[in-house]
Design a protein around this motif. Structure first.
Motif, mmCIF file in Angstrom:
data_model
loop_
_atom_site.group_PDB
_atom_site.id
_atom_site.type_symbol
_atom_site.label_atom_id
_atom_site.label_comp_id
_atom_site.label_asym_id
_atom_site.label_seq_id
_atom_site.Cartn_x
_atom_site.Cartn_y
_atom_site.Cartn_z
ATOM 1 N N GLY A 121 0.816 -1.193 0.000
ATOM 2 C CA GLY A 121 0.000 0.000 0.000
ATOM 3 C C GLY A 121 0.856 1.251 0.000
ATOM 4 N N ASP A 122 0.237 2.350 0.422
ATOM 5 C CA ASP A 122 0.901 3.650 0.505
ATOM 6 C C ASP A 122 1.388 3.822 1.943
ATOM 7 N N PHE A 123 2.697 3.654 2.131
ATOM 8 C CA PHE A 123 3.298 3.780 3.456
ATOM 9 C C PHE A 123 3.638 5.229 3.793
ATOM 10 N N ASN A 124 3.573 6.139 2.798
ATOM 11 C CA ASN A 124 3.975 7.525 2.998
ATOM 12 C C ASN A 124 5.356 7.619 3.656
ATOM 13 N N ARG A 125 6.230 6.726 3.259
ATOM 14 C CA ARG A 125 7.581 6.665 3.795
ATOM 15 C C ARG A 125 8.511 6.180 2.692
ATOM 16 N N ARG A 126 9.605 6.897 2.480
ATOM 17 C CA ARG A 126 10.583 6.504 1.457
ATOM 18 C C ARG A 126 11.482 5.414 2.030
ATOM 19 N N MET A 127 10.914 4.235 2.196
ATOM 20 C CA MET A 127 11.629 3.154 2.867
ATOM 21 C C MET A 127 12.740 2.593 1.992
ATOM 22 N N THR A 128 13.832 2.272 2.652
ATOM 23 C CA THR A 128 14.970 1.574 2.064
ATOM 24 C C THR A 128 15.370 0.485 3.051
ATOM 25 N N PRO A 129 16.245 -0.454 2.649
ATOM 26 C CA PRO A 129 16.697 -1.463 3.606
ATOM 27 C C PRO A 129 17.383 -0.875 4.833
ATOM 28 N N GLY A 130 17.919 0.353 4.717
ATOM 29 C CA GLY A 130 18.582 0.985 5.849
ATOM 30 C C GLY A 130 17.706 1.901 6.669
ATOM 31 N N ASP A 131 16.430 2.023 6.325
ATOM 32 C CA ASP A 131 15.522 2.920 7.032
ATOM 33 C C ASP A 131 15.184 2.355 8.409
ATOM 34 N N PRO A 132 15.329 3.150 9.473
ATOM 35 C CA PRO A 132 14.978 2.647 10.813
ATOM 36 C C PRO A 132 13.533 2.180 10.926
ATOM 37 N N ILE A 185 7.047 5.627 -2.299
ATOM 38 C CA ILE A 185 6.363 5.581 -1.004
ATOM 39 C C ILE A 185 5.301 4.479 -1.021
ATOM 40 N N ASP A 186 4.994 3.967 -2.211
ATOM 41 C CA ASP A 186 4.113 2.814 -2.364
ATOM 42 C C ASP A 186 4.997 1.574 -2.417
ATOM 43 N N HIS A 187 4.772 0.650 -1.498
ATOM 44 C CA HIS A 187 5.678 -0.489 -1.358
ATOM 45 C C HIS A 187 4.912 -1.805 -1.308
ATOM 46 N N ILE A 188 5.633 -2.883 -1.619
ATOM 47 C CA ILE A 188 5.146 -4.250 -1.456
ATOM 48 C C ILE A 188 6.186 -5.002 -0.651
ATOM 49 N N LEU A 189 5.816 -5.402 0.570
ATOM 50 C CA LEU A 189 6.697 -6.171 1.452
ATOM 51 C C LEU A 189 6.245 -7.621 1.449
ATOM 52 N N LEU A 190 7.194 -8.536 1.389
ATOM 53 C CA LEU A 190 6.896 -9.962 1.406
ATOM 54 C C LEU A 190 7.545 -10.613 2.610
#
Length: 276
Positions: free
Chosen positions: A190-201, A230-235
């Protein structure tokens, strides 16, 4: 990485998509439940969105900012899709369109994502929780649209939206831990409204509950000229091993003069999964 899917898509197992549809509603301009400056879609706009949805050819489309199943069904049309949507008393709801060849089990909405007090004037959105199956394998799915305003701020920031987003991530962590404990294959999208990366806390907080695959890692989105995801798919669980390599796609819109307001300021983000 910019692709416009054709109807002659290559053979695949299950295509999973997230798509924020940007205030998709049929409410009139005088409706007090919406900001006055929200663009109202015309029938032609909705027809264009429906055309993109058909071209997308996805099996599961997690959507955000949609005002009910009625308008969703005009984009994701029967008999191809079945629509499920949260029971929130808000305009910007989350939901999912699932291809009719898949079976769906619906679980209670994750209302704990509304971390505001009962006295807050505008509640936050619940998550939609379902399990989809092709008769052989199954995937637990949580669709989310989280609080905006904490794009890449440090986790200890105590202003703007960061404390609220951090509280929502704690709820997600609990949901992920439950899936891990139950041995389920799962996806959070969905829309996490967060620019997530593998290093993001913030991502690290989720990954402490279970090993996760951030499918957007290492990529930028070409949507409307380019941006960070900011739209992500986590598995998680067994689904981490189901990702078809190099299957991440962003469906961009044709440059025919149509504005983001008429379509969406977000583009659909998809991956392919090979269910066992």
């Amino acid at each position: 990485m910019c692709f416009l899917f054709s109807s002659a898509a290559q053979a695949r197992d299950v295509r999973v998509t997230t798509w924020n549809m940007s205030w998709l509603t049929l409410r009139g301009a005088q409706d007090s439940s919406m900001p006055a400056d929200v663009y109202r879609r015309t029938d032609a706009d909705i027809a264009k969105l429906s055309g993109y949805a058909a071209r997308l050819g996805s099996d599961v489309i997690a959507f955000q900012e949609v005002d009910g199943a009625g308008v969703a069904a005009r984009v994701f049309q029967a008999p191809t899709y079945k629509i499920f949507i949260t029971n929130d008393p808000v305009v910007q709801r989350v939901g999912v369109a699932v291809r009719n060849t898949l079976t769906v089990e619906r679980h209670p909405d994750v209302t704990a994502l509304n971390v505001y007090s009962a006295q807050a004037p505008h509640p936050l959105r619940s998550g939609l929780d379902i399990t989809v199956s092709d008769g052989k394998g199954s995937l637990r799915i949580l669709v989310v649209h989280l609080k905006t305003g904490c794009w890449d701020n440090p986790p200890d920031e105590q202003k703007h939206a960061c404390p609220t987003l951090q509280s929502q991530f704690a709820v997600l962590s609990d949901w992920i831990l439950e899936r891990q404990d139950e041995g389920e294959a799962f996806a959070v999208l969905g829309d996490f409204n967060r620019r997530m990366t593998p290093g993001d806390p913030f991502f690290h907080e989720l990954a402490t509950s279970a090993p996760l695959l951030l499918t957007t890692a290492g990529h930028a989105s070409p949507c409307w000229g380019g941006e960070y995801f900011i739209d992500h798919i986590l598995l998680g669980g067994a689904a981490k091993n189901w990702l078809v390599p190099d299957s991440l796609r962003v469906m961009s819109y044709k440059h025919d003069g149509t504005s983001p307001k008429a379509l969406s300021d977000h583009c659909p983000v998809s991956v392919e999964l090979s269910l066992p």
